[in-house]
Structures are given as C-alpha cells and as structure tokens.
Design an enzyme around this catalytic site. Sequence first.
Site, PDB file in Angstrom:
ATOM      1  N   ASP A  37       0.828  -1.213   0.000  1.00 19.68           N
ATOM      2  CA  ASP A  37       0.000   0.000   0.000  1.00 19.68           C
ATOM      3  C   ASP A  37       0.858   1.258   0.000  1.00 19.68           C
ATOM      4  O   ASP A  37       0.511   2.264  -0.597  1.00 19.68           O
ATOM      5  CB  ASP A  37      -0.917   0.029   1.237  1.00 19.68           C
ATOM      6  N   LYS A 116     -15.930  -5.430   4.254  1.00 16.43           N
ATOM      7  CA  LYS A 116     -15.065  -5.745   3.117  1.00 16.43           C
ATOM      8  C   LYS A 116     -14.309  -7.018   3.469  1.00 16.43           C
ATOM      9  O   LYS A 116     -13.416  -7.006   4.315  1.00 16.43           O
ATOM     10  CB  LYS A 116     -14.090  -4.595   2.851  1.00 16.43           C
ATOM     11  N   LYS A 317     -11.068   1.964   4.648  1.00 14.51           N
ATOM     12  CA  LYS A 317     -10.070   1.008   5.139  1.00 14.51           C
ATOM     13  C   LYS A 317      -9.421   1.530   6.398  1.00 14.51           C
ATOM     14  O   LYS A 317      -9.067   2.694   6.485  1.00 14.51           O
ATOM     15  CB  LYS A 317      -8.999   0.821   4.074  1.00 14.51           C
ATOM     16  N   CYS A 433      26.523   6.876  37.430  1.00 15.35           N
ATOM     17  CA  CYS A 433      26.565   6.618  35.986  1.00 15.35           C
ATOM     18  C   CYS A 433      25.975   7.818  35.249  1.00 15.35           C
ATOM     19  O   CYS A 433      24.938   8.347  35.626  1.00 15.35           O
ATOM     20  CB  CYS A 433      25.767   5.363  35.642  1.00 15.35           C
TER      21      CYS A 433
HETATM   22  S1  IVH Z   1     -18.093  -4.383  -4.160  1.00 17.41           S
HETATM   23  C1  IVH Z   1     -16.082  -2.537  -8.404  1.00 17.41           C
HETATM   24  N1  IVH Z   1     -18.338  -5.384  -1.756  1.00 17.41           N
HETATM   25  O1  IVH Z   1     -12.851  -5.891  -2.640  1.00 17.41           O
HETATM   26  C2  IVH Z   1     -15.864  -3.483  -7.302  1.00 17.41           C
HETATM   27  N2  IVH Z   1     -16.303  -5.742  -2.904  1.00 17.41           N
HETATM   28  O2  IVH Z   1     -11.191  -3.620  -4.072  1.00 17.41           O
HETATM   29  C3  IVH Z   1     -17.035  -3.513  -6.412  1.00 17.41           C
HETATM   30  N3  IVH Z   1     -14.653  -7.055  -1.642  1.00 17.41           N
HETATM   31  O3  IVH Z   1     -12.381  -7.219  -5.726  1.00 17.41           O
HETATM   32  C4  IVH Z   1     -16.818  -4.473  -5.333  1.00 17.41           C
HETATM   33  N4  IVH Z   1     -15.893  -7.373   0.136  1.00 17.41           N
HETATM   34  O4  IVH Z   1     -13.667  -8.731  -4.231  1.00 17.41           O
HETATM   35  C5  IVH Z   1     -17.540  -5.245  -2.828  1.00 17.41           C
HETATM   36  N5  IVH Z   1     -18.705  -6.226   0.370  1.00 17.41           N
HETATM   37  C6  IVH Z   1     -17.919  -6.091  -0.697  1.00 17.41           C
HETATM   38  C7  IVH Z   1     -16.619  -6.638  -0.726  1.00 17.41           C
HETATM   39  C8  IVH Z   1     -15.834  -6.432  -1.864  1.00 17.41           C
HETATM   40  C9  IVH Z   1     -14.731  -7.615  -0.434  1.00 17.41           C
HETATM   41  C10 IVH Z   1     -13.505  -7.125  -2.568  1.00 17.41           C
HETATM   42  C11 IVH Z   1     -13.955  -7.413  -3.968  1.00 17.41           C
HETATM   43  C12 IVH Z   1     -13.157  -6.508  -4.853  1.00 17.41           C
HETATM   44  C13 IVH Z   1     -12.298  -5.750  -3.911  1.00 17.41           C
HETATM   45  C14 IVH Z   1     -12.341  -4.297  -4.357  1.00 17.41           C
END
Ligand code: IVH
Length: 670
Positions: A37, A116, A317, A433
Amino acid sequence: MSTDLAARTEELRKQLEYHLYRYHVLDDPEVSDAEYDRLYDELKAIEDEHPDLAAEDSPTRRVGAQPSEKFQKVEHLSPMGSLDKVTTDEALEKWAADVQKRLGTEEPVAFVSEPKIDGSAISLVYEDGIFTRGATRGDGLRGEDVTVNLRTIRSILPRMQLRDGESPPPILEVRGEVYMPLSGFQAFNERQAADGKRTAPNPRNAAAGSLRQLKSQITAERPLAVWIHGMGHHEGLPAESHWEAQGWLRERGFRTNPLAEWHESIDSVAEVCRIWETKRLELDYEIDGIVVKVDSFDQQQRLGALHGRPRWARAFKWAPMTAQTRLNKIHIRVGRTGALNPWAALEPVEVGGVTISNATLHNEEDINRKDIREGDEVIVQRAGDVIPQVVGPVLPRKKRTRKFRMPEKCPLCGVNIVKPDGEAMHRCPNPKCMSRGLETLIHWVGPAMDIEGVGEQLVRRLWKEGIVTSMPDLYRLTKEQLMELDGYGEISAGNAVAAIEASTEKPFHRVLLGLNIPQAGWVTARNLAQHMGSVDRLLEAAQEDIEEVEGIGPDRAEAIAEWFSDEGNRSLVAELRELGLRFETGEELKPVEGPLSGQTYVITGTLEAFTREEAAAALEAKGAKVGNSVSKKTAGLIVGEEPGSKLKKAQQAGVPVLAEKDLVKLLGGS
Ligand code: IVH
C-alpha cells in the site's frame, strides 16, 4: 519535470507489477500489504500531482495481474473493477459530497455499508438458474476458470432456489468473496505443519491458494466459504437498488452478509465504520474495511466509473496495524533509574498511518522468548496510539542471525551490570553513571517541568559539551553559552533561557517529580506535596511520617526517606532552592469541593487526549482524589491504552472500569 521523479515513477511501477504478480499469480507475496500500500500510495500521489507522468498501463489503473498459465482463461461478462479507498471520516464525507454534487443537490442519496471481506474475489455465472461457470478476478477483464474447484465449496449455490412458478433469469452473474474462516484457517495451518507442508501467512492467502489448486479434491478438503456481495452482468431482474438485489439473492439461496446496513444518508455511515474497526475482532473471518455503496442502481449508473473503479462506492479502510520491516540493531538505553532498556532500530516503515523507525523491546527475557535478533525481518505492530512493538521475526530466516545477549558491562560507565532476583530488568548499579544524570535531566525538562522549547535533543547536546550536567547547571545557563551551539541565534537562545527561568514558577509537586526520587511517580509526588506542604518537612520526615501519605506503603516510604537523608540529595535540594525553584505547596493542590468530592480514582495506561498529570488535575478540580493503587474503595479505574496490572486488580475487586470517554463524561464535558 525532474528526471528523478520520472525515474522513481518507473521504479515504483516495476516494483508494484512484480508484487502484483507474486500476489495474484503465484499466491506467494514477498511484502506485507502495508508495504504494498505504501508503494501504491506513493505512486498514486505522484501521478495525481503530475498527470504527465501517469500512464494507461500503470498498476494504479489495474486490478490484478495476468492470469497464470495453469487454468483456462475466461472473459468476464462485465469487467470486475476495484474500489478506491478512504481512510478518514473527512475523506468519506468528501466523497459523499462529491456524489451529491454529481447527482444534483436536491436528490436524496441512500447508502449501504457492508464488511469488506479479506478473501479472494470471484465471479459466478448462473444460466437458467444453474451455476455454470466461476472465475477468479485475474486482471479484471479476464480471470481463471476455477468452476470445478468452486463447486466443492458448500456455500456456493449450485442451483438457484426459485419460487413456485418463477422462471429463472436467462443469465445472471454474481460477485463475491471466497474466504477461509479463522477457525478453519488455524486447523488448516496445523495440519499443513504436521504434514511438513508450507503454512499460509494469513487466511486470504490460504483461500486464494486453495481456489487455485489443480486438483479439486484438495480444494474440497479446505474449509472455504463465500459471501455474495453484488451482481455483475444481469438481465431482467426486478431490483432497483443494491439493497433490494441483495434481498432478492438471499431469498433465492445466495449467501449474503447479514452485517450489511442500509443508511438513509451518509450521516450514520462513518460511525458504523468506526465501530467495526474494533468489533471486527469478534468475527470468524477477516475484514479489512467497510465497503460503502450508493444504493440506487439508477444513481450508480449515472455516477459511472473511472478506470474500473466505481464512483458510487468506496472502501473505508483502517490503517493496517502491522507491517514487516528489518530490525537493524538492538540498542540499550540506560534509564534514569539505572534500568537497561533495549530498543530496536528499524528500517522505517509505515504502520497505521505513521512512519516508525524504532520500537521498545522490554527486556532480555522477552526478546529471547520471541526470538528476536539483530538483522531479522520482523513484524511490527501498533496497538492504538502507543509505542510500537516488535511482535516477532518472520520465519524461516533467510540468513543467519545471532541470539541476543544483554551486555555484561554498562555501555555508558563500564560498571558490571546486575540483575536483581525476581526482576525482569538488568540494571547499572552505579548511582554516578552518567546515564542517570542525563536521563534525569531529560525527564526534568520534559514530563516533570515541561519547559517549552527545551527538549531531549538540546539537553543531549548541552550534556555532550559539558555545559549542563545537572539541574542546577540548567538554571545557570546563559544566552551566550547557548549561542555558541550551532543553530542558536540571539532570539532562540533568549527564548530558551527565558523558558528555563519561567519554569522556576512551576509547582512544588513537579519539582518533586523531577528530582527522580525512587518510586515517586506523578501520583506520589502530588500526594507528597499535598500532604507535606513543603520540602522542609520532607527533609525532616521519618519513614513513619511518610507512610501517612495517601497511597504510600512502607517500601515506598523507606525509599523516599532514604533519598532525603542522602547528603548529596540534600545539597541538590538546597542548590535548587537557592536558584529560585519552588519547594512549597501552593494553591494548586488545595483540596477543592466539587461533584466528585470523597471519591478516589486511579489511572492506568496511556490516555489519548490527556497526559496523566492533566487527567489528575482535571479530576482534582472536581473534588476527586487520584490514587496510586486500586482498592475496594476506589471509585473507578480509568483505563488508557496498554493498561498495567491495575486493570486485573480492579476487575477482581469489582471496581468500575472507565474508558477515556467515560472520564470525559465524568468531567462533565467534551
Ligand atoms: S463491491 C467494483 N463489496 O474488494 C468493485 N467488494 O477492491 C465492487 N470485496 O475485488 C466491489 N468485500 O472482491 C464489494 N462487500 C464487498 C466486498 C468487496 C470484499 C472485494 C472485492 C473486490 C475488492 C475491491
């Protein structure tokens, strides 16, 4: 445009490409997510600042790496994008404001927040209600056909559960995340280790690796599960929003995450993101943020996407709290009590949004229990806002390193080090010391007297030059002496001398704290000052007199009495008094009548918004007393980051445990 910057951009792109390949194709990352990152953010920042350096094929514009050769490649029905991230409430609100602006100020905008999932992204295609093809994300346009493997995962629906008489959509692509639950992950690694096979560094790698097995029997043995978080290509579905679509999918048997929440406006979203930062530890799977989506499909479509990243969603994040880096050297600092404190000099690395270059290592036993050695690659961790720690080495080691040993002689005065029985710390027993004098001075200008503009660095320089080697020296320091040091002019030297002079007005208990009396921390210093009223009484006091002070037991009283009977210490006190420092308790410690009168509080750990001194002063201003140790009579224990043993004691004694925000409430405000 400097050529340096162009070269750096190129270098960053190369590195990122390489790490993407290791991560997505080989399932064998070489660097931590935090390190990745950091490189990514650096490149993104350069490209944002200098659009002429941006390139169509930059890693910031793509999602994954090329699919590997092992599986058949398949084109996704619609591209699998990725999410832009935000890391602060402000950035989240800025994004929401931008969304609102693009859609028009009058329009209501609803949002959905959902975990996420830190797993492996997949696309699943259902034809006439039947699962026919599943693929990994690959580069976003084309992924790998892992259908056979996906069929082994129980939570992946082989056939949609349609209502009576409902005809299936001719084609529907859903998107989700395959992950390995934490319980399964642990068992998996134990089995791998027992079989002499490679263990996975984290559940995400375990999931990704399991998905890409050439033998689906192996995948079948792995504890995998799926959360479906959206739709890709779809035709003729009766849903107008993400929330409705997820409900529709759930009713037809798809596994959607129950922690998703609908929000009428952005106002309630940030709080949810914050709550999950800590609450995520209760889940049986890893999440690395909260995805926030504009709910309405119509609005999503009008907002569109930029380079495959939808404008209608953001990943909130949390800053990663761990990172990997090199431990260059273990240094020893001899503290003002003679204790030897080992600390690690690290290759600078970003952890939780802060660059760190050193970390505490506690003591020899702790270092060896964790098997930390000079030259190791190590995992470092920040818990809350406190001092970073070294968790342990990355194993197996790529090169040989040697076990750590404490030095036998004090690195500063050369006297033999001792380790008293039952104590964890090694000590330099030499009261003369130089470390003690120097560290006492550093403590004096800092936590004790808080002299503005006079800090550790200046004290170290003055010490090295031999200009200031004691507290009295500090008060004899002249502007002219200071001006001989590099970087000090008429004004800065004048300010420093004035600040030192002004510190003679600081209250008696701070002077007491600064004298470095054994076992007299800030609570003891305050209580001593309050009870005794002046240094004259302390100079005469016997151990029994001191035992009468709140919170001081026989051992502490003995150590304090002994300190005040030492001739050297007595003349130090006399000299400082001569120089104008305060040795009498003033108004500041007079007991106050207030809403908290009659209650005693104890503080442990590091608070965020207050020093302990400030917290104590604020409590006392409301009439409370501040104690040293927890007893049944304690009204409450205020707990900051990294609390000590007092927390356990409070829990055993049934004393209420208060967080910093409870303290704020107690003080009656913000
Ligand atoms: S929506 C246009 N919802 O995070 C992409 N993604 O950086 C829209 N991910 O590859 C994705 N949990 O696999 C969405 N609740 C969630 C998610 C999620 C994990 C992953 C996803 C994607 C990545 C995006």
